[in-house]
Design an enzyme around this catalytic site. Structure first.
Site, PDB file in Angstrom:
ATOM      1  N   GLU A 282      -0.573  -0.756  -4.555  1.00 57.19           N
ATOM      2  CA  GLU A 282      -1.840  -0.317  -4.218  1.00 57.19           C
ATOM      3  C   GLU A 282      -1.697   1.531  -4.117  1.00 57.19           C
ATOM      4  O   GLU A 282      -0.725   2.073  -3.423  1.00 57.19           O
ATOM      5  CB  GLU A 282      -2.466  -0.757  -3.134  1.00 57.19           C
TER       6      GLU A 282
ATOM      7  N   HIS B 299     -12.191  -0.982  -0.041  1.00 57.49           N
ATOM      8  CA  HIS B 299     -11.288  -0.843   1.148  1.00 57.49           C
ATOM      9  C   HIS B 299     -12.020  -0.949   2.487  1.00 57.49           C
ATOM     10  O   HIS B 299     -12.923  -0.229   2.926  1.00 57.49           O
ATOM     11  CB  HIS B 299     -10.810   0.655   0.764  1.00 57.49           C
TER      12      HIS B 299
ATOM     13  N   GLU C 155     -11.056  -7.109   2.212  1.00 55.14           N
ATOM     14  CA  GLU C 155      -9.992  -6.680   2.851  1.00 55.14           C
ATOM     15  C   GLU C 155     -10.295  -6.534   4.398  1.00 55.14           C
ATOM     16  O   GLU C 155     -11.397  -6.315   4.833  1.00 55.14           O
ATOM     17  CB  GLU C 155      -9.238  -5.179   2.641  1.00 55.14           C
TER      18      GLU C 155
ATOM     19  N   ASP D  99       0.739  -1.403  -0.165  1.00 55.95           N
ATOM     20  CA  ASP D  99      -0.217   0.026  -0.089  1.00 55.95           C
ATOM     21  C   ASP D  99       0.893   1.168  -0.163  1.00 55.95           C
ATOM     22  O   ASP D  99       1.563   1.556   0.858  1.00 55.95           O
ATOM     23  CB  ASP D  99      -0.816  -0.020   1.203  1.00 55.95           C
TER      24      ASP D  99
ATOM     25  N   ASP E 292     -14.183   2.728  -1.016  1.00 59.19           N
ATOM     26  CA  ASP E 292     -14.461   2.577   0.086  1.00 59.19           C
ATOM     27  C   ASP E 292     -16.239   3.056   0.510  1.00 59.19           C
ATOM     28  O   ASP E 292     -16.372   4.119   0.257  1.00 59.19           O
ATOM     29  CB  ASP E 292     -13.622   3.689   1.288  1.00 59.19           C
TER      30      ASP E 292
ATOM     31  N   GLU F 253      -9.603   3.884  -3.405  1.00 60.41           N
ATOM     32  CA  GLU F 253      -9.837   4.207  -2.058  1.00 60.41           C
ATOM     33  C   GLU F 253     -10.221   5.455  -1.659  1.00 60.41           C
ATOM     34  O   GLU F 253     -11.278   5.746  -1.205  1.00 60.41           O
ATOM     35  CB  GLU F 253      -8.755   3.603  -0.851  1.00 60.41           C
TER      36      GLU F 253
END
Length: 433
Positions: free
Chosen positions: A251, A328, A348, A225, A301, A278
């Site tokens: 990511e 996310h 996740e 990430d 998200d 995200e």
């Protein structure tokens, strides 16, 4: 014979909407509003602010937790309540009360598309992305929770039903070896150094990832990430140096606004998987990401992107291009979405324990029964409760935002041109009396 109107069951309308703040830290929808020392805020993580040395040590130093959590309660005319949490703190509560409430009171909660459009369009002159859309997201989640409770159905059954019996997870945390030991199928680590830390930082990144690859073996999926902190040349060079490490994906390498940049890094490394999303908002924000076909997974998200209502539209667009949608974090809100979508293969889990080495509820102690993965998976049947199935913990110190937003002054505030008398020292506009 009954007329069509007589055969349709009466459905409750939205009667009231309330917002709450959460006293303290570690509870609710702001992932980063946690105690000091937590890996999420106080470990070495590359961020867009890493180019400034004074803001590298802790993410709270530049304000990642400045807003805090808030909650929305939507009450129907029959007394049933829907509830959801997200991030936004006092500003979010103010937006709900002063702007978005007008579109909700008296509305049919089933009209989710209509309600989203009104809130989104009405806030377009100052919104479109960021906090306003995040606030709309939490309202939307509370409405879906309300609908499920009225209908006595879990949310996932109202948005397509189950596509599997088991939901598998990867874990985001500081130690992929711990994720492997807990039964997750993969582990994602935050990149520690950014471009502003030069060649030494680049080498430390490679050494860091090599260490974690060695800790989990050659075949365990390892993801990285980058949290919007890199640029195109740095990403290309980092991926090149890590080609022997079998990184599953990189990511959020670039700024969310650098859509052309994703094309450049994909062109440089066509066999490497890149993901993002995200920090993107609404279907309009995802349109170009999807059409470009430079991303291998989209990661919206649900607490930020526009709620379940907007996420379903994004997922439909992505499925037409065979791009998987893996949300996310967002705990149970994401679980209900993922199990209903054939195009969402897994989910996740964002490690919420201070050291990231154990499984705790994503929303802290806000709910008494938040489902969490065990041995890296969740049986879908555990979601079979009305709405999102979450029961509010009565011991959590929720603060009704009404009094926070509209405090009653002890005395009328004087106009700017009127003299102000200070009773404590007998001074009027600075002069003795």
């Amino acid at each position: 014979m009954a007329s069509p109107s007589e055969s349709v069951q009466h459905f409750p309308k939205i009667k009231a909407i309330k917002t709450f703040l959460i006293q303290g830290v570690g509870s609710g929808g702001d992932y980063h509003n946690v105690e000091g020392g937590h890996w999420l805020i106080d470990s070495k993580i590359s961020t867009p602010m890493s180019q400034y040395e004074r803001y590298r040590k802790s993410r709270t130093s530049w304000g990642i937790n400045v807003l805090g959590s808030f909650c929305v309660e939507v009450q129907a005319s029959d007394g049933i309540k829907g509830f959801a949490t997200g991030f936004g703190g006092p500003p979010a509560c103010w937006l709900v009360k002063e702007h978005f409430e007008r579109f909700l009171i008296g509305a049919d909660p089933r009209d989710t598309n209509h309600l989203f459009e009104q809130m989104y369009r009405a806030s377009m002159f100052y919104g479109r992305k960021g906090l306003p859309v995040a606030v709309i997201s939490v309202i939307d989640l509370a409405i879906w929770d309300l609908l499920g409770k009225i209908r006595h159905e879990p949310v996932y059954k109202m948005i397509g039903g189950a596509t599997r019996e088991r939901l598998d997870f990867y874990c985001t945390g500081p130690e992929p070896a711990a994720a492997k030991a807990m039964g997750f199928f993969g582990g994602k680590v935050p990149l520690p150094y950014g471009p502003g830390e030069g060649a030494e930082g680049m080498q430390r990144n490679v050494d860091f990832l090599r260490k974690h690859r060695e800790s989990v073996g050659p075949d365990f999926p390892l993801m990285v990430d980058c949290y919007m902190s890199l640029n195109v040349p740095y990403t290309i060079e980092l991926v090149k140096r890590c080609q022997d490490l079998n990184v599953n994906w990189f990511e959020e390498c670039l700024s969310p606004d650098d859509i052309d940049g994703f094309e450049l890094i994909k062109r440089a490394h066509p066999r490497t998987k890149f993901t993002t999303g995200e920090h993107e908002y609404s279907r309009y924000g995802f349109r170009k990401l999807i059409e470009g076909r430079n991303l291998d997974i989209l990661q919206p998200d649900v607490m930020w992107v526009g709620g379940i209502t907007e996420l379903l539209k994004i997922s439909a667009m992505a499925s037409a291009y065979d791009i998987p949608v893996v949300p996310h974090a967002s705990g149970p809100y994401s679980y209900h979405f993922v199990v209903s979508q054939a195009n969402s293969p897994f989910q996740e889990y964002l490690a919420n324990s201070p050291d990231g080495k154990s499984v705790l509820p994503v929303f802290g102690n806000l709910f008494t029964n938040e489902p969490i993965p065990e041995k890296g998976f969740l049986d879908v049947s555990i979601l079979d409760k009305p709405g999102f199935g979450l029961e509010l913990n009565p011991s959590v110190p929720l603060i009704d935002a009404t009094n926070v937003l509209n405090p009653a002054p002890e005395k009328p505030l004087p106009l700017s041109h009127e003299p102000q008398h200070d009773k404590s020292n007998g001074v009027l506009n600075g002069d003795s009396v």
